[in-house]
Every structure is written in C-alpha cells, then in structure tokens.
Write an enzyme that holds these catalytic residues in place. Structure first.
Site, short mmCIF file in Angstrom:
data_model
loop_
_atom_site.label_atom_id
_atom_site.label_comp_id
_atom_site.label_asym_id
_atom_site.label_seq_id
_atom_site.Cartn_x
_atom_site.Cartn_y
_atom_site.Cartn_z
CD GLU A 274 -2.71 1.18 2.57
OE1 GLU A 274 -2.48 0.35 3.47
OE2 GLU A 274 -3.64 2.01 2.63
CG ASP B 37 -6.18 4.36 1.82
OD1 ASP B 37 -6.88 5.38 1.67
OD2 ASP B 37 -6.09 3.76 2.91
CG HIS C 297 -2.99 6.31 1.33
ND1 HIS C 297 -2.35 5.16 1.72
CD2 HIS C 297 -3.69 6.72 2.42
CE1 HIS C 297 -2.65 4.88 2.97
NE2 HIS C 297 -3.47 5.82 3.42
C1 LIG Z 1 -4.70 0.82 9.87
C2 LIG Z 1 -4.49 0.70 8.38
O1 LIG Z 1 -3.75 -0.38 8.03
C3 LIG Z 1 -3.95 1.94 7.82
O2 LIG Z 1 -5.03 2.82 7.80
C4 LIG Z 1 -3.34 1.89 6.42
O3 LIG Z 1 -4.03 1.03 5.59
C5 LIG Z 1 -3.39 3.27 5.95
O4 LIG Z 1 -4.21 3.56 5.12
C6 LIG Z 1 -2.49 4.26 6.56
O5 LIG Z 1 -2.80 5.55 6.17
MN LIG Z 2 -5.26 2.11 3.94
#
Ligand SMILES: C[C@H](O)[C@H](O)[C@@H](O)C(=O)CO
Ligand SMILES: [Mn+2]
Length: 418
Positions: free
Chosen positions: A226, A259, A262
């Site tokens: 991610e 995400d 992001h």
């Molecule tokens: C808790 C998660 O794993 C976390 O939100 C991650 O996925 C993320 O998006 C961090 O900004």
């Molecule tokens: Mn995330």
C-alpha cells in the site's frame, strides 16, 4: 400478501428490463462480491497488544464516542451486530495488533495460535479473513522508520514481523478455504526536506524481497503493498510512494493496494484502477473518504465511491479486485460507522451492476457523447433502491434506516455499560 417491498421490486425489475438490464442477475452478482470490513473501526486502531499505547505512524482517529470495544469479545460482538445489518457476503480484515494472548508477544514472534479465536469466530460467522502486519504504534517504529530503517536491528525486527504475519495470513487461508489478502503498509517517511530519497527506498525494496521470499499458495495467501503520499510527521517524504509500490507490485507480481485517501486531494483512485490493472495481477482497494487530507471518514454513497464500483463492474474485474474498507471515525457510533460505510460500498456496487454498460460503451465508441451523458444522468433516478431493498429483504437484514434503532438499543444496553 405482497408487501410494498415486493411490489416496488416487481415494478423496478420491469423498469430495468426496458433498458435491457436483468435486476435479478445484478442481485446474484452482488452476492458474489465480498467486502472486507476492517476490524479497526471498532476501537480506533487500538488493538489488544497495548490498548493504552498511543496510535502512531502518522494516522489518527479523532473523536471520543463512548463505548469502544476494549477486548476481542467486545469487538466480535460489535462486529456481529454490524454484520447482521449488512446484506451479502463479507470478510473481516484484521491487523496483527488484534492478537489474543495471555502473555505479551513480541511482534516478530506472532503465530497462528494467537489468532485462533478469530478463525473460530470467522468460521462460525461464515467470513473470510484478511490480514495486515502492524508496523506502527510500537517502540521500534518510534523514529518513523520500519522496513526502510537505516538501523539494521530495527529493519530486521520489522522484516521478521512481516514474515511472521504472512504465516498467520496463510493459516487463515488454509483454515477458511479462501485466500487471505495480506496488506503491507509502513509509515516510513520524513517530516522535512529529505536529502537522500533513494537509500530508504533501496532498503525498503530489499526488505520487502526478504519478506515475500517464502512461497505460499495463492489459494491461501495474497501479498499486497500500500502506497501513501504523506502522513502526519511524514509530510515531505514517504518511502513507499505510489511509484515505488506500482513498480514493486508490477515487478514482483504482488497485489497493489490503492487507498482512496493516499493521493493528492484532487486525485482519485477510480481513475487508477484501469491503469494499474494493466501491470499488476490484482488490486486491493482501501475504500475510504479523505476530507482535505487522509482523514479516513466513513464511506459515503458519493461520486467517487460510485466511480470505484463502476470501474470494477464495467471492466469485469470481479476476480482481480479485492474490495476493502479503511476508515476510522471515533466521533460517531462505531458500529453505525461500519454499517453506513459498508452498505454504501454495496449500494454503489449494485448501482453499477444495474447500469446499461454495453449501451453506454456503444454510444461512446460512436461518439454520441450527448446520449452518453443523458443516459448516465437519467439512470441516477432509476429505481435501484427497490432492488437494494429486495437484496436486504432476501438477506434478512433491515431495509432502509431501521437498522439505526437496533444500534441505538445496543448503545444503551451494551455500549453505555463499558
Ligand atoms: C490501519 C491501516 O492499516 C492503515 O489505515 C493503512 O491502511 C493506511 O491507510 C495508513 O494511512
Ligand atoms: Mn489504507
């Protein structure tokens, strides 16, 4: 006696059929699309390893709504209530910090046995499980770096944590007969002007290669990575940027996690799906709602959620896109947050499934953009909600907003006493 829901469904089916859309088939397809509900909405990402410790890693749950889950029993009870109000198939997405153990377990020593309570519960509730190493909220991540740390001891610790997490993840897949998608997110980054942007990325790349070296069958475990643009305290530089992970996933054959929070505020992940799919085998989505920043607000049935769902449906990506949620709002009832966000994701999928996509694509190819826009706008007011109600009725979950009464009752009878 036929109810108003049945009557509305009959009329809606006819209406969609006039456009060549089979509403019954849409419902059937929706029944094959699980949404992975994230456990961390239930307790503000606290977990059970060190619940009183602070949430670090540049993420934040704001709000102080009473009644958050404080142990696995409470979290599972809350999830059961939420799931009883969400129609169709679901999965549960767990973080490593949600392990259960009588004694403290170092993160690099977690084992499947620390998650048997979750596996048993998942079996009972007919849920698949997904997993995440937790590379934050820990003394070894205190200086802002984990897998990319320049300190070999810190780096090794997180490599071992991620390796141990993969074994846990694969054990989920074996026990439940459905692969666990394990997403690696690390908070690594810098607050201010960064001189050497390359070395941490080189270290992250080779650390990840060590992490994914052990082979697991795809029927048990799927790796995902991610990316992130910035976090609190890593405003100037994140090691795991979008370009870094797109390249990593494409070259290593892992899934890429997108995400919704992001990226730059004007960037949307719905537009990245069709591009990334050309180069990576699978995508994991963290459907979220950024409000001015990566604020992780509850998912709405808004344009972007709809666009994400439409991309999956229009391109027939059902077997290559894993739909997960990622929001954590502590300012409202946490169970209601799960229900609102997950129902919205499923509503968006249903609306997408009720679209006359072939006709729209034909109009587009023919250059009839007037008709394309007209049809896209008209379909917004087609009676999709009657189809949704039928979907809820068939799954024996509340139609409309009645579910809130159940949440309110639970709030006074259970949450208020915590
Ligand atoms: C808790 C998660 O794993 C976390 O939100 C991650 O996925 C993320 O998006 C961090 O900004
Ligand atoms: Mn995330």
């Amino acid at each position: 006696m036929t109810s108003s829901i049945d009557n509305a469904w009959t009329l809606a089916k006819e209406r969609f059929a006039q456009l060549g859309i089979d509403a019954e088939a849409a419902i059937k397809q929706l029944d094959t699309l699980p949404v992975s509900i994230h456990c961390w909405q239930g307790d503000d990402v606290a977990g059970f390893e060190n619940p009183e410790g602070g949430l670090t890693g540049g993420i934040q749950a704001t709000g102080n709504y009473p009644g958050k889950a404080r142990n696995a029993q409470q979290l599972r009870a809350d999830l059961e209530l939420a799931i009883s109000m969400i129609p169709g198939p679901n999965r549960l997405n767990l973080h490593a910090i949600y392990l259960e153990s009588d004694n403290p377990v170092p993160r690099n020593e977690i084992e499947p046995k620390h998650f048997t309570g979750w596996v048993d519960w998942a079996k009972k509730n007919k849920l698949g499980l997904d997993f995440n190493p937790s590379c934050f909220s820990h003394p070894m991540s205190a200086d802002g770096f984990t897998l990319s740390s320049a300190n070999p001891e810190i780096r090794q610790f997180w490599i071992e944590h991620c390796q141990a997490s993969r074994r846990v993840s694969a054990s989920f897949g074996r026990a439940l007969g459905t692969p666990s998608v394990m997403n690696i997110w690390v908070p690594d980054g810098m607050k201010d002007v960064t001189v050497d942007r390359l070395a941490p990325r080189q270290r992250l790349m080779s650390a990840l290669d060590e992490v994914i070296a052990e082979k697991f069958d795809i029927t048990e475990h799927i790796d995902a990575v991610e990316s992130k643009l910035f976090g609190i305290g890593s405003e100037s530089y994140t090691v795991g940027s979008n370009e870094f992970y797109l390249g990593y996933a494409a070259s290593r054959g892992t899934a890429l996690c997108l995400d919704a929070g992001h990226f730059h505020p004007t960037e949307v992940i719905s537009d990245k799906i069709s591009a990334a799919m050309l180069y990576v085998p699978r995508l994991l989505l963290h459907v979220s709602r950024p409000v001015r920043w990566d604020s992780d607000h509850v998912v709405l049935l808004d344009d972007e959620t709809q666009a994400i769902a439409s991309e999956i449906v229009r391109h027939n990506l059902f077997n290559r896109v894993h739909i997960g949620l990622d929001f954590f709002d502590a300012s409202i009832n946490r169970i209601a947050a799960w229900v609102i966000g997950t129902r919205n994701m499923k509503k968006a999928l249903l609306k997408a499934l009720l679209e006359p996509t072939d006709l729209l694509k034909k109009l587009e190819v023919e250059g009839d953009y007037t008709a394309r826009l007209a049809l896209l706008e008209e379909q917004k007011s087609l009676p999709w909600q009657a189809v949704w109600d039928m979907f809820c009725q068939r799954h024996d979950v509340p139609v409309g907003g009645q579910w809130l009464d159940t949440v309110r009752h639970y709030e006074t009878s259970v949450l208020a006493k915590r």
